[in-house]
Structures are given as C-alpha cells and as structure tokens.
Design a protein around this motif. Structure first.
Motif, PDB file in Angstrom:
ATOM      1  N   ARG A 172       0.833  -1.209   0.000  1.00  0.00           N
ATOM      2  CA  ARG A 172       0.000   0.000   0.000  1.00  0.00           C
ATOM      3  C   ARG A 172       0.867   1.258   0.000  1.00  0.00           C
ATOM      4  N   ASN A 175       2.406   1.845  -3.427  1.00  0.00           N
ATOM      5  CA  ASN A 175       1.454   2.473  -4.339  1.00  0.00           C
ATOM      6  C   ASN A 175       1.343   3.970  -4.085  1.00  0.00           C
ATOM      7  N   ARG A 179       2.460   6.791  -6.805  1.00  0.00           N
ATOM      8  CA  ARG A 179       1.517   7.811  -7.289  1.00  0.00           C
ATOM      9  C   ARG A 179       2.136   9.197  -7.169  1.00  0.00           C
ATOM     10  N   GLN A 213       0.009  -6.950  -5.419  1.00  0.00           N
ATOM     11  CA  GLN A 213      -0.800  -5.908  -4.786  1.00  0.00           C
ATOM     12  C   GLN A 213      -0.288  -4.492  -5.035  1.00  0.00           C
ATOM     13  N   THR A 214       0.739  -4.342  -5.875  1.00  0.00           N
ATOM     14  CA  THR A 214       1.128  -3.010  -6.311  1.00  0.00           C
ATOM     15  C   THR A 214       0.596  -2.776  -7.719  1.00  0.00           C
ATOM     16  N   ASP A 215       0.332  -1.523  -8.016  1.00  0.00           N
ATOM     17  CA  ASP A 215      -0.233  -1.127  -9.307  1.00  0.00           C
ATOM     18  C   ASP A 215       0.883  -1.120 -10.349  1.00  0.00           C
ATOM     19  N   PRO A 216       0.775  -1.922 -11.417  1.00  0.00           N
ATOM     20  CA  PRO A 216       1.820  -1.946 -12.444  1.00  0.00           C
ATOM     21  C   PRO A 216       2.075  -0.594 -13.081  1.00  0.00           C
ATOM     22  N   ARG A 217       1.083   0.286 -13.039  1.00  0.00           N
ATOM     23  CA  ARG A 217       1.269   1.624 -13.613  1.00  0.00           C
ATOM     24  C   ARG A 217       2.101   2.517 -12.706  1.00  0.00           C
ATOM     25  N   LEU A 218       2.228   2.145 -11.428  1.00  0.00           N
ATOM     26  CA  LEU A 218       2.895   2.996 -10.442  1.00  0.00           C
ATOM     27  C   LEU A 218       4.184   2.412  -9.890  1.00  0.00           C
ATOM     28  N   ARG A 245       7.311  -5.532 -16.208  1.00  0.00           N
ATOM     29  CA  ARG A 245       7.491  -4.814 -14.940  1.00  0.00           C
ATOM     30  C   ARG A 245       8.938  -4.807 -14.461  1.00  0.00           C
TER      31      ARG A 245
END
Length: 318
Positions: A172, A175, A179, A213-218, A245
C-alpha cells in the motif's frame, strides 16, 4: 532491439555443474534464514562463455550502482566519477549524495560528464508524504528519471519477515509512493534482495504480495539477479511471471560459495536472462558488487569491478 521470446532453456545435461553450484549457493541463503522448503526448482544457469548470438546490451543503457564504489567516492568524489566516465559509463545509479546536497552532487556528475538516471531512496516507514516529496524533489534536482526503494525484509530483531500483513502494508505504501512519484515526473521502482522470497506464514512470499498488490502503472521492479538466485528463484521465471514490470536489473555475479564475483567470473548466465529483455521491459543494466571495497578487498578494487563489469556487458553476445 529484436527479442526472442520463450527461448528454449539449457538442459541439465549440458550444464550440470553450474546448476548444482547455483542451487548450492542458494542453499546458503536458505539456511541463513531458516527457510526449509523455500526452493522453487529454478531452471539451470550456464556459464557466460556458453552465451552466443547477435544481440547485445546497448552501451548507452549500461549503468553502475554507486554503492559499489562507496569508499572510493567518499575519498575522492570527482576523481572516482571521472574514472567511471573514462571506463565508458555515461549513466549511474546513486545511493545517496556522498555528503553533498542534491545540487552539489548534480554539479559533480555534470563535471564528470555523467547522468544519475536512477537513484536508491527508501520510502519513509511509517509513510510520510512530506518526507517523500522532498526525496522526489532531490531526485529531480539530480536529474533522475527513476527512483527506487532499495531494501526491505527484516523485522526489528533482524529476522526475516514472515507476516504477510507486513508486506501487504508495504505494498500500500509503495502504491502511495509511486503515485506521488508519477506526479513528480519520475518512475518508481522496488529493488529486491533474497528476503522477499522467504515463505510467509500463509505459504506465499513477500515478492508474491508486492507484485500482486502493487499497481503496475505505479510500481516497477528492479530485479537484482544475484539476490534472486540467492532466494532460490530463477530470474527468467520471475520475468515470465511479471512481464513488462522488470524495467531495471542489477547485474551482479555469484560465486560457487554463494558470495559475490565480478561479472563473468561467477556462475550466472546473464545472456540467457537478457534474451528475455523485451519480455521483461528492461531499460537499464546496472553493474553492482556489494563488497567491492570491503575488506579483504580494498576500495581501489571497486574500480576494477566497475571496469570488468562495463567491459563484460559491452562485449556480451546472446
């Protein structure tokens, strides 16, 4: 660069010694953390001399983690940076600013003709947005394109973390950090050691949780090839499970006893791994050796490591 996906793996018959040696070295890590049953039957690794082909590592994507030269940098920052430039490096990955401000460190890099395209900076734990904002600002002053969280995996007593909830909380925070990095114009990554591959109490691993659980975009991953093997995982398997990734790799060799070696002197077949570069998404190949200036080695040995590493990557064909 063209890419051959799903290249056939070397067979155990053609390389029994290297496979046994890599697994033996990984066993050292397993014993150190008491992780019986952590092995995932990695595919075989072959000596680098067995790698042949027409593909090559782009010279302008070769970097070096400056932690490798920490003692030399502390003694002579401008001279060491100049030496790296003369070896052939054009980019580096910093691990702090060697007692300088971000602006002073950037000036030293500029004078040497180098760019710090990436940097290791840990996210605050517990997470603090203001502290992370300052770290992002410093990264932009230095000129980084990527900022990477460098280490995780031990609890307050120094033992390997086994609680999956701790890794979920970290995911979390990663992420959140990613961001904020995106807003600052930076790519955010996570660098692994062997501890992320230790089995947790629920049967998963920290690496499973962080990738899931991490966003691949971030959040991308900077895969340390040495520590991945020491965690008894084949980097090729990790790449296949996390396509796109693995944007950075730490290129670090492993000797028969599980220790560090200069590139090409150890057991890892880097060409076999780099054959999956497009599948992985690799953008930087970063030379590193953790003990390059640590007794019984001398600080000056770190420059030999840097030279050997650059020449190895520049000449590798796969």
């Amino acid at each position: 660069m063209d890419q051959q996906i799903n290249q056939p793996e070397p067979t155990a018959v053609s390389e029994p010694v290297s496979r046994r040696a890599v697994l033996r070295a990984a066993t050292v890590s397993a014993a150190a953390v008491g992780a019986a049953g952590m092995f995932a039957a990695p595919a075989a690794a072959a000596p680098a001399a067995q790698s042949h082909g027409r593909r090559r590592v782009p010279v302008d994507r070769i970097s070096i983690q400056l932690y490798t030269l920490r003692d030399q940098l502390a003694a002579d920052l401008p001279g060491t940076l100049d030496a790296l430039r003369r070896i052939g490096y054009r980019r580096v990955e910093h691990a702090g600013f060697v007692g300088r401000t971000a602006a002073q460190f950037r000036a030293a890099l500029d004078e040497a003709g180098l760019r710090a395209t990436s940097g290791h900076t840990g996210i605050p734990q517990p997470f603090d947005a203001a502290t992370w904002e300052q770290a992002l600002a410093d990264a932009n002053v230095v000129g980084c394109k990527k900022i990477v969280h460098p280490y995780f995996g031990r609890d307050a007593s120094g033992q390997a973390i086994r609680d999956p909830n701790v890794y979920r909380a970290l995911a979390r925070d990663l992420n959140k950090a990613g961001r904020m990095a995106e807003r600052a114009g930076l790519d955010f990554g996570y660098h692994n050691h062997q501890l992320e591959f230790v089995p947790l109490t629920d049967g998963s691993t920290g690496f499973d949780i962080l990738t899931g659980q991490t966003d691949p975009r971030l959040v991308h991953f900077e895969l340390d090839l040495y520590w991945t093997w020491r965690g008894a995982h084949d980097p090729v398997d990790v790449i296949r499970a996390n396509r796109g990734r693995i944007r950075q790799v730490h290129v670090k060799d492993l000797d028969v006893e599980g220790g560090f070696a200069d590139l090409g002197d150890g057991l890892i077949d880097f060409g076999r791994i780099f054959a999956h570069e497009r599948e992985a998404g690799i953008e930087e190949y970063i030379v590193e050796r953790d003990d390059a200036g640590t007794p019984p080695r001398s600080p000056a040995d770190a420059l030999d490591t840097a030279r050997v590493g650059f020449d190895y990557l520049a000449s590798l064909r796969y």
